[in-house]
Design an enzyme around this catalytic site. Structure first.
Site, PDB file in Angstrom:
ATOM      1  CG  HIS A 511     147.482 131.960  18.511  1.00  0.00           C
ATOM      2  ND1 HIS A 511     148.602 132.733  18.604  1.00  0.00           N
ATOM      3  CD2 HIS A 511     147.916 130.683  18.495  1.00  0.00           C
ATOM      4  CE1 HIS A 511     149.662 131.954  18.621  1.00  0.00           C
ATOM      5  NE2 HIS A 511     149.262 130.717  18.557  1.00  0.00           N
ATOM      6  CB  SER A 775     161.066 129.823  40.295  1.00  0.00           C
ATOM      7  OG  SER A 775     160.185 130.725  39.655  1.00  0.00           O
TER       8      SER A 775
END
Length: 898
Positions: A511, A775
């Site tokens: 993270h 997409s």
């Protein structure tokens, strides 16, 4: 035109040329170079050129500056008898196009050769010459010519690259081409009268550099070598500058610039016989000694009381007056002015070191580029963006701010870097010479996966020709910590949990996002919006069903955790329970207010909280498996969103390999967090990217949700579906469409080099979509996902060239759901840490075969029995290709063994 004394003598005979070439050719070498890093005016790469020995005893080779290059280089010289030896750069002039390599004369064991003497005084108009070198890549080429001009302006090669100036060039029609750079221009006595530097591609004109300043530099090098008893040492060659570009203009033009008649007469009388003009100021670099004192169009009359009209005289005076003041007398518009200027050391504004951080090369702006771009010398210049700056900051940019701090020197940039942590998102402001009056801002992500080593500062060592590197940051810098912040341990702990044995190529989620309301340790908030302008979706289709704005969705708090597999077995015909109340629950934004978008379909409003824009950046050092692009982006769909794990499904054209940095931007919540590739299907066109839901904060976690998947019953021809996706600006876009083929067999041929391609798949085709770059997902009217609308990549051959081509098709959701079930249920497989929690990735078994569809009529000819033909026809109900039944059977068979 003055005819030189050499021409007035009797002409050289063929025998004279044979004798001269016999001495010269063995001393000419082919130089092969590899420029290791982009630096100053040069890019990284490799090439070949020419050089020639000018000092046999000390081992000195003369060639061009653009061959030696100002940056790191590895070079070798090949002599006539094919002996190859390493050579090392020892000097490159900051302005003029010449430089020197050194070599060990003791390494040449089998060739007898002599050095080529330099005779700049022998160059004259009409002199017959030969250019001996590696022309057009040939080992030895001999081109004939005649010197036509000695006063040609220095050629201009590039607007943003190296150019010579403040000197005359010699011109001849010898027709030299690539590879002949650094060739000696010899006369019939075997003396070098000039150095070949360049030529015109549209004609046979060649440009030669006079050797006057070359002879001076060579004497300094020879003297420096003789003064060192233990090999070569760094030799200082005095070079002075006013940071002014001068041009030689004819007297007629100087009169138009305001030169008085009496001044012209005085100059003609004081100058050498046949003088045709005077030196005129063309430009002055900002911040230089002459800035605001000299202006373009000023005519130079005297320097220190002496009339100077030639470049050589001016340069000699400057080189002898470094760090001293000189007096210039100029005429500007007919008025006489006298200015005192301090002569600056030219080497002090020529960079000799650079910072390398994540493949980017950054160093002080050189005098060469400052003159090209009209910037101050010493500004922080991007020679190569690398992975650190990527496509956001182009080459030749000037960094003005980084992390909110002003950047005027390279030390300022290093100071900011020393305060950052891995994965930090930092704003950067830069300007480009092409748009110098407008600063642009981008977000830069610090390397969080350690694709590259720590930042280093490389410094040139002129005593040995090598560059030595040392750490750019202090040892206590957060950027040099062993790793980034682990999700499981929190932001306050910088240690990373060990990877479980057997973890695959995808590593743990690391993270770099801090709490949404907190600032990072370097004062730069971790939640930023990219300020780059991105184009909206462009299409020529009917946009009546397209939503114009982005919706922000919030679920009821009790349903904020939505597992995708809850609806895997839901029948297609079954209506959503309490559909009206569910729709209303989805229409609130993350602050609780109700937003009703009238021009968006129900499916779009339901799907919007589950959509994610996936941006992928692949480091150059990790471009494996013939990856074509360093950056890609596409729409993904959240298929799992729980307190411990979030999963996004996306096509493999967007996520090609796992060794990449992935950033996720959520349609329902304005936040960008990192993701980690945890699953890549080996043959089917989809990947799974994991993220940490806690990084979204309480507000984001309650808004973002997983989509409902509807794998059964499968789509059929004629079914109505909604195509929903995101534009580049994260605006929801949808349209209603009809399935034209629900079982189209996918056939993608091999590429020119081995790389991933989807195989053994059946895809869905629609009657209308948004083009080959859009997409998203296919869903029913209630927003239940039935397929992923993904991009596929293939290569098509046009003539002798291969070109990458993209197209879009639907990937049935049942292809993904059975793998997703196993991940969520922790089925047996490889161990992997996801957000600090041990998970298992399912094993995927495949056959080492590639299946192609065949009609039953063709299959019969291949030997398929009548019994099997009848069985297949009874199952399919029509004479369709043998593809769907076969693929389903193989999938079930392989999954049962996995």
């Amino acid at each position: 035109m003055e005819i030189g004394p050499e021409l007035r003598k009797s002409g050289a005979t063929p025998e004279d040329w044979r004798n001269a070439l016999g001495k010269v050719v063995p001393a000419v070498v082919v130089i092969r170079t590899t420029t290791c890093r982009a630096f100053d005016t040069e890019e990284a790469g490799s090439g070949s050129a020419t050089g020639f020995v000018v000092d046999k005893k000390r081992g000195i080779i003369l060639t061009n500056r653009h061959v030696v290059t100002p940056g790191p280089i590895v070079a070798e010289a090949m002599f006539l008898n094919r002996e190859e030896i390493p050579v090392y750069p020892m000097y490159r002039d900051p302005v003029h196009d010449f430089g020197f390599f050194r070599f060990d004369p003791g390494l040449i064991q089998f060739l007898s050769y002599e050095e080529i003497p330099l005779a700049p005084e022998a160059a004259s108009v009409g002199l017959e010459i030969r250019v001996v070198g590696n022309d057009s890549g040939e080992k030895v080429s001999i081109l004939a010519g005649t010197l036509a001009r000695l006063d040609r302006d220095a050629p201009i090669y590039e607007k943003d690259g190296y150019n010579d100036f403040n000197t005359f060039y010699i011109q001849a029609a010898s027709g030299t081409k690539g590879g002949s750079s650094g060739s000696p221009v010899i006369d019939s006595q075997g003396r070098a009268v000039a150095l070949n530097a360049g030529g015109k591609t549209t004609s046979s004109s060649a440009f030669f550099l006079p050797l006057d300043r070359v002879v001076r530099a060579l004497k300094f090098l020879q003297k420096g070598r003789d003064s060192c008893t233990d090999g070569w040492g760094a030799v200082y060659i005095p070079r002075g500058t006013l940071q002014v570009t001068l041009l030689h203009k004819g007297f007629d033009e100087t009169r138009r610039l305001g030169l008085r008649i009496e001044t012209e007469q005085m100059v003609r009388h004081a100058s050498r016989l046949g003088e045709t003009g005077m030196l005129v100021v063309d430009s002055a670099v900002p911040g230089g000694p002459a800035h605001h004192l000299l202006q373009p169009g000023d005519v130079l009359v005297r320097v220190n009381g002496d009339v100077i009209t030639q470049f050589l005289e001016m340069e000699t005076l400057l080189d002898d007056s470094v760090d001293r003041k000189i007096e210039l007398q100029i005429e500007r518009g007919g008025a006489l002015f006298t200015v005192d200027l301090m002569v600056q050391d030219l080497h002090s504004i020529t960079p000799y070191s650079f910072l390398e951080v994540s493949d980017a090369v950054i160093h002080p702006l050189s005098y060469q580029q400052a003159r090209n771009f009209c910037f101050h010398c010493g500004l922080v210049y991007v020679a190569e963006p690398g992975y650190f700056l990527g496509a956001k900051v182009p080459r030749h940019s000037i960094i003005k701010k980084f992390g909110g701090e002003e950047i005027s020197r390279l030390e300022d940039l290093i100071s900011v870097l020393s305060k950052l942590t891995r994965g930090a998102r930092v704003p950067l402001e830069f300007i480009s010479y092409k748009d110098r009056h407008r600063a642009k801002s981008v977000l830069i992500t610090m390397d969080r996966h350690e694709w590259y080593g720590p930042p280093l500062v490389y410094t040139r060592n002129d005593s040995n020709g090598l560059w030595t590197g040392k750490p750019a940051l202090p040892p206590e810098s957060p950027l040099l910590s062993s790793s980034t912040i682990s999700v499981a341990q929190g932001l306050e702990n910088n240690r990373v949990p060990p990877v479980l044995p057997g973890a695959g190529e995808a590593s743990l989620i690391e993270h770099v996002c801090q709490n949404f309301n907190q600032d990072s340790t370097n004062g730069v908030t971790s939640v930023e919006c990219n300020s780059e302008c991105v184009a909206e979706l462009q299409n020529s289709c009917d946009n009546s069903d397209v939503g114009a704005t982005k919706k922000q969705i919030q679920e009821d708090s009790a349903d904020s955790i939505f597992m995708a597999n809850w609806s895997l077995n839901e029948p297609r015909e079954k209506k959503l329970d309490e559909s009206s109340s569910s729709e209303n629950a989805f229409l609130g934004d993350y602050q609780g207010s109700v937003v009703v978008t009238t021009n968006a379909s129900v499916a779009e409003r339901v799907i919007d909280p589950t959509l994610v824009m996936v941006e992928v950046h692949v480091p150059r050092s990790c471009m494996l498996d013939a990856v074509q692009s360093e950056h890609s982006s596409g729409t993904g769909i959240i298929v799992c969103h729980s307190p411990n794990m979030g999963l996004v499904a996306v096509d493999r054209t967007t996520v090609v390999i796992s060794t990449s940095d992935v950033m996720l931007s959520f349609a329902a919540f304005p936040m960008e967090i990192p993701g980690e590739v945890v699953f890549l299907h080996p043959v089917h066109n989809y990947a799974l990217v994991a993220y940490d839901p806690s990084a979204l904060g309480a507000g984001g976690a309650s808004v973002v949700r997983a989509a409902k998947l509807l794998p059964e019953p499968p789509l059929c021809r004629g079914d109505a579906v909604y195509l929903v996706g995101l534009s580049k600006s994260l605006q929801g876009t949808s349209r209603k469409s009809t399935v034209t083929n629900a079982h189209s067999a996918l056939t993608i041929g091999p590429a020119d080099s081995p790389r991933y391609r989807a195989t053994n798949m059946e895809v869905i085709e629609l009657d209308a979509d948004f083009g080959s770059t859009f997409s998203g997902v296919l869903c029913d009217e209630h927003g239940r996902v039935q397929a992923i609308w993904g991009r596929f990549s293939t290569q098509l051959k046009y003539g002798s060239n291969w070109e990458t081509h993209h197209f879009v098709r639907g990937i049935p959701i049942h292809t993904i759901s059975h793998v997703l079930d196993k991940i969520i249920s922790c089925a047996n497989g490889r161990n992997l840490l996801i957000n600090g929690v041990g998970s298992q990735m399912p094993l995927i078994r495949i056959l080492e075969v590639e299946l192609y569809p065949r009609l039953l009529s063709e299959a019969r000819s291949f030997g398929l029995s009548n019994k099997w033909v009848q069985n297949i026809r009874s199952c399919q109900g029509s004479v369709e290709p043998i593809s769907r039944a076969t693929s389903h059977f193989l999938t079930a068979l392989l999954d049962g063994r996995s």
